[in-house]
Motif scaffolding. Sequence first.
Motif, PDB file in Angstrom:
ATOM      1  N   ALA A  71      56.228  -2.549 -19.933  1.00 12.89           N
ATOM      2  CA  ALA A  71      55.287  -3.584 -20.366  1.00 12.89           C
ATOM      3  C   ALA A  71      55.568  -4.907 -19.665  1.00 12.89           C
ATOM      4  O   ALA A  71      54.648  -5.570 -19.147  1.00 12.89           O
ATOM      5  CB  ALA A  71      55.377  -3.754 -21.885  1.00 12.89           C
ATOM      6  N   TYR A  72      56.823  -5.316 -19.635  1.00 11.78           N
ATOM      7  CA  TYR A  72      57.193  -6.559 -18.950  1.00 11.78           C
ATOM      8  C   TYR A  72      56.822  -6.485 -17.465  1.00 11.78           C
ATOM      9  O   TYR A  72      56.244  -7.430 -16.903  1.00 11.78           O
ATOM     10  CB  TYR A  72      58.703  -6.810 -19.079  1.00 11.78           C
ATOM     11  CG  TYR A  72      59.136  -7.563 -20.307  1.00 11.78           C
ATOM     12  CD1 TYR A  72      59.257  -8.954 -20.294  1.00 11.78           C
ATOM     13  CD2 TYR A  72      59.450  -6.889 -21.487  1.00 11.78           C
ATOM     14  CE1 TYR A  72      59.686  -9.651 -21.415  1.00 11.78           C
ATOM     15  CE2 TYR A  72      59.872  -7.573 -22.618  1.00 11.78           C
ATOM     16  CZ  TYR A  72      59.985  -8.951 -22.578  1.00 11.78           C
ATOM     17  OH  TYR A  72      60.396  -9.641 -23.696  1.00 11.78           O
ATOM     18  N   ALA A  73      57.179  -5.366 -16.827  1.00 11.82           N
ATOM     19  CA  ALA A  73      56.954  -5.236 -15.384  1.00 11.82           C
ATOM     20  C   ALA A  73      55.464  -5.191 -15.046  1.00 11.82           C
ATOM     21  O   ALA A  73      55.028  -5.730 -14.024  1.00 11.82           O
ATOM     22  CB  ALA A  73      57.655  -3.987 -14.860  1.00 11.82           C
ATOM     23  N   THR A  74      54.671  -4.552 -15.918  1.00 14.00           N
ATOM     24  CA  THR A  74      53.227  -4.477 -15.682  1.00 14.00           C
ATOM     25  C   THR A  74      52.590  -5.848 -15.783  1.00 14.00           C
ATOM     26  O   THR A  74      51.794  -6.259 -14.919  1.00 14.00           O
ATOM     27  CB  THR A  74      52.573  -3.514 -16.685  1.00 14.00           C
ATOM     28  OG1 THR A  74      53.157  -2.213 -16.544  1.00 14.00           O
ATOM     29  CG2 THR A  74      51.074  -3.411 -16.448  1.00 14.00           C
ATOM     30  N   ILE A  75      52.934  -6.575 -16.821  1.00 10.14           N
ATOM     31  CA  ILE A  75      52.375  -7.919 -16.978  1.00 10.14           C
ATOM     32  C   ILE A  75      52.846  -8.827 -15.850  1.00 10.14           C
ATOM     33  O   ILE A  75      52.070  -9.637 -15.311  1.00 10.14           O
ATOM     34  CB  ILE A  75      52.731  -8.481 -18.369  1.00 10.14           C
ATOM     35  CG1 ILE A  75      51.872  -7.777 -19.425  1.00 10.14           C
ATOM     36  CG2 ILE A  75      52.540  -9.997 -18.424  1.00 10.14           C
ATOM     37  CD1 ILE A  75      52.094  -8.232 -20.839  1.00 10.14           C
TER      38      ILE A  75
END
Length: 372
Positions: free
Chosen positions: A312-316
């Motif tokens: 989630a962090y990396a996608t955002i």
Amino acid sequence: MFNYKNIMGLTSALALSMAVMPMSAYADQAGIDRASERLASYSEKPVFTAPGEPFDIRACAEGRKMLSMPNSSANPFLKGIINRMKAVGDEIGLEVVEWENQGQPSQWVQGFDFAIRDKFDVINLISGISPDTVEPQVKAATDAGVKVMTSHFYDPSFEPHPLLSSTLPIGFNEIGKILANWVTVNTDGKAKIALIVSREVPPTIPLVDGIETELAENCPDCEIVSEINVGVSEWGTKIQSSLQTVLQANPEIDVVIPIYDSMSQFVVPALRLTGKLGEVKVATFNGTPFVLDFIQQGSVSMNIGESLDWIAYATIDGHMRDLCGLAVPDKLNVPFYIFDENNAADAGTPAQFDTGYGDAYITGFRELWGLN
């Protein structure tokens, strides 16, 4: 009558067979050793590597909206990622909305219409929807000023669809190799495998190729006895019955590889009903919490995990870099980590989406984004 030549011929043949057999055994062991060596790094706690230069993510994200569209909302792995993206979005001012669907292309089309009508800034196609399938909608969204991006979908070897604003690929071929090497090591190079796939999902192709090429190199005595191909929308109705039939017809099968771990919810009942639960090894990929619970219960043997929170962090991070005109990482900045009976409890009991991987990524991304 004593025949010296016959005795000499017999002796030579025996010597030759003795020479060949040890060499064959040596070659098998060399493959197992190679596989073991290649697995080593995936058993170490993941470390954070910054995917780009620091930036003010709040200034970029404030007031923006992202529609995240999974290939099916019934997939708990994707549901978990999106829920974590919502939480990260709340902190930085980005509204993240899931487009709920049951894996039907007509529903994906409706999602694009919704995003265009409600003036979203980003459409995130997460792990499964091929842009080729919805190309007219991708063009319509792009023409309307909505950036269409993919995450956790392409293998680095793929050429992304030209209408996409950006993409965050992961190493599906690499995952296949990890699965193959684990099977090689844990069956002494003799596995008889049932492989469960969804070939309509493009990442399946490089993943299966990784399995096949690595087995060919390191485990020539391993065999894929049966491949079971089931469409995503039919997992709940076909995987269990298909696997039961295959296991009954091929009692020599000692490994099942459901390549996406949410398939395991249908694999475990099939093993139980055929009397194979705990006897047949199950190796899979994704790190969905209920499957990590299966490991703790002895129903699944191994899962290549990715922290859903880390995803989630990396996608955002990647999508906001695109939205704000910054360089986009060439891959999703998420490492792979092997869970088995020795460390599955580290994920919690019951397992959690973001437990067992350490928290280096949280500190890393927050510092990168100027939140600390």
